[in-house]
Motif scaffolding. Structure first.
Motif, short mmCIF file in Angstrom:
data_model
loop_
_atom_site.label_atom_id
_atom_site.label_comp_id
_atom_site.label_asym_id
_atom_site.label_seq_id
_atom_site.Cartn_x
_atom_site.Cartn_y
_atom_site.Cartn_z
N SER A 74 0.83 -1.21 0.00
CA SER A 74 0.00 0.00 0.00
C SER A 74 0.87 1.26 0.00
O SER A 74 0.52 2.27 -0.62
N LEU A 75 2.05 1.21 0.65
CA LEU A 75 2.99 2.33 0.59
C LEU A 75 3.51 2.50 -0.84
O LEU A 75 3.62 3.62 -1.35
N VAL A 76 3.83 1.38 -1.49
CA VAL A 76 4.30 1.41 -2.88
C VAL A 76 3.24 2.07 -3.75
O VAL A 76 3.54 2.95 -4.56
N SER A 77 2.00 1.65 -3.57
CA SER A 77 0.90 2.18 -4.39
C SER A 77 0.73 3.69 -4.19
O SER A 77 0.60 4.44 -5.16
N SER A 78 0.75 4.14 -2.94
CA SER A 78 0.55 5.58 -2.69
C SER A 78 1.72 6.40 -3.23
O SER A 78 1.51 7.48 -3.77
N LEU A 79 2.95 5.89 -3.12
CA LEU A 79 4.09 6.62 -3.67
C LEU A 79 4.07 6.59 -5.20
O LEU A 79 4.41 7.58 -5.86
N ASN A 80 3.67 5.47 -5.77
CA ASN A 80 3.61 5.35 -7.22
C ASN A 80 2.59 6.33 -7.80
O ASN A 80 2.83 6.93 -8.84
N LEU A 81 1.48 6.52 -7.10
CA LEU A 81 0.43 7.44 -7.55
C LEU A 81 0.66 8.87 -7.06
O LEU A 81 -0.16 9.75 -7.32
N LYS A 82 1.76 9.07 -6.33
CA LYS A 82 2.11 10.38 -5.77
C LYS A 82 1.00 10.93 -4.87
O LYS A 82 0.71 12.11 -4.86
N GLN A 83 0.39 10.03 -4.12
CA GLN A 83 -0.64 10.42 -3.16
C GLN A 83 0.03 10.51 -1.78
O GLN A 83 -0.08 9.62 -0.94
N TYR A 84 0.72 11.62 -1.57
CA TYR A 84 1.54 11.78 -0.38
C TYR A 84 0.72 11.88 0.89
O TYR A 84 1.15 11.42 1.95
N GLU A 85 -0.45 12.48 0.80
CA GLU A 85 -1.31 12.55 1.98
C GLU A 85 -1.65 11.14 2.47
O GLU A 85 -1.57 10.84 3.66
N ASP A 86 -2.00 10.26 1.52
CA ASP A 86 -2.29 8.86 1.87
C ASP A 86 -1.04 8.16 2.40
O ASP A 86 -1.12 7.37 3.34
N PHE A 87 0.10 8.45 1.79
CA PHE A 87 1.37 7.84 2.23
C PHE A 87 1.65 8.19 3.69
O PHE A 87 1.93 7.30 4.51
N TYR A 88 1.56 9.47 4.03
CA TYR A 88 1.84 9.89 5.41
C TYR A 88 0.82 9.32 6.39
O TYR A 88 1.17 8.92 7.50
N ARG A 89 -0.44 9.27 5.97
CA ARG A 89 -1.48 8.71 6.83
C ARG A 89 -1.21 7.23 7.09
O ARG A 89 -1.30 6.76 8.23
N LEU A 90 -0.87 6.49 6.04
CA LEU A 90 -0.55 5.06 6.19
C LEU A 90 0.65 4.86 7.11
O LEU A 90 0.63 3.98 7.98
N CYS A 91 1.69 5.65 6.89
CA CYS A 91 2.89 5.52 7.72
C CYS A 91 2.58 5.79 9.18
O CYS A 91 3.02 5.05 10.06
N GLN A 92 1.82 6.84 9.41
CA GLN A 92 1.48 7.20 10.78
C GLN A 92 0.67 6.07 11.44
O GLN A 92 0.94 5.67 12.57
N ARG A 93 -0.31 5.55 10.71
CA ARG A 93 -1.13 4.45 11.23
C ARG A 93 -0.28 3.21 11.47
O ARG A 93 -0.42 2.53 12.48
N GLY A 94 0.64 2.92 10.55
CA GLY A 94 1.49 1.74 10.68
C GLY A 94 2.46 1.84 11.84
O GLY A 94 2.69 0.87 12.57
N VAL A 95 3.02 3.03 12.04
CA VAL A 95 3.98 3.22 13.13
C VAL A 95 3.26 3.21 14.48
O VAL A 95 3.74 2.62 15.44
N GLU A 96 2.10 3.87 14.55
CA GLU A 96 1.37 3.93 15.81
C GLU A 96 0.74 2.59 16.19
O GLU A 96 0.64 2.26 17.36
N ASN A 97 0.28 1.84 15.19
CA ASN A 97 -0.39 0.56 15.44
C ASN A 97 0.36 -0.57 14.74
O ASN A 97 -0.21 -1.26 13.89
N SER A 98 1.61 -0.74 15.08
CA SER A 98 2.42 -1.75 14.39
C SER A 98 1.86 -3.15 14.54
O SER A 98 2.05 -4.00 13.66
N SER A 99 1.13 -3.41 15.60
CA SER A 99 0.54 -4.74 15.78
C SER A 99 -0.60 -4.98 14.79
O SER A 99 -0.87 -6.12 14.42
N LEU A 100 -1.25 -3.92 14.32
CA LEU A 100 -2.33 -4.05 13.35
C LEU A 100 -1.83 -4.66 12.04
O LEU A 100 -2.51 -5.45 11.41
N TYR A 101 -0.62 -4.28 11.64
CA TYR A 101 -0.04 -4.78 10.39
C TYR A 101 1.10 -5.77 10.63
O TYR A 101 1.80 -6.14 9.70
N ASP A 102 1.31 -6.16 11.87
CA ASP A 102 2.42 -7.06 12.23
C ASP A 102 3.77 -6.52 11.76
O ASP A 102 4.59 -7.25 11.20
N ILE A 103 3.99 -5.23 11.98
CA ILE A 103 5.23 -4.59 11.52
C ILE A 103 6.35 -4.89 12.51
O ILE A 103 6.25 -4.59 13.70
#
Length: 195
Positions: A74-103
């Motif tokens: 999903s990070l690849v997709s948002s960067l590929n489409l240059k949707q930076y707002e989505d990229f930052y939102r995903l990163c923030q969600r992933g970092v804050e809830n790493s257990s949600l994505y098993d990061i």
């Protein structure tokens, strides 16, 4: 580009080379999924979006069910489409809830590096492209709160109008001076060759 960013890119290139050599020299069924995840996030850190996308598209179906891999895709997709707002939102969600994505902690660290690289790149592009930009657009673009955007503006010595509505990005004068010097040398060389 700053020296620390150049050093980071060099380290990432070396790491990428090591990962690729490992993939080439190991039997395909003996390579753990973590190596592929590390390869994908390394591609992202080096702005090799197409390579990361190609890796995702060519993974076996059983690897694509991994939550962490889906998050990276999903990070690849948002960067590929240059949707930076989505990229930052995903990163923030992933970092804050790493257990949600098993990061894993290692991938989390790569995501932090990726956020830094993308932010630096976007700030430099804003400095080149805009004489003024609304504060709200900056907040949307970076997906950050007002305080964080003000911090970026202060660090870059960008001016904020008295109403706090517009920001006047300043480009790096040393960069434009160097570009002008190189352009002058190029013009001199062309004139010499024409004679």
């Amino acid at each position: 580009m700053t020296d620390s960013l150049l050093i980071m890119f060099q380290q990432e290139r070396e790491h990428l080379s090591q990962l690729q050599n490992r993939l080439l020299t190991s039997p395909i069924d003996s390579i753990p999924i973590d190596v592929y995840k590390e390869l994908m996030v390394t591609y992202l850190c080096l702005s090799k979006i197409n390579e990361a996308k190609f890796l995702w598209e060519n993974l076996p179906a059983n690897m694509k069910t991994d939550k962490e891999f889906q998050f990276l895709a999903s990070l690849v997709s948002s960067l590929n489409l240059k949707q930076y707002e989505d990229f930052y939102r995903l990163c923030q969600r992933g970092v804050e809830n790493s257990s949600l994505y098993d990061i894993s902690p290692q991938i989390n660290q790569y995501i932090q590096q990726l956020i830094s690289r993308v932010t630096i790149q976007n700030v430099q592009l804003i400095e080149l492209a805009y004489k003024s930009i609304s504060f709200d657009d900056l907040q949307k673009f970076f997906g950050l709160n007002r305080k964080m955007v003000q911090q970026i503006c202060n660090e870059r010595a960008w001016q904020i109008d008295s109403g706090g509505i517009y920001v006047l990005p300043k480009s790096n004068d040393n960069l434009s001076a160097a570009s002008n010097t190189n352009l002058a040398k190029l013009v001199e060389l062309v004139c010499f060759l024409e004679r």
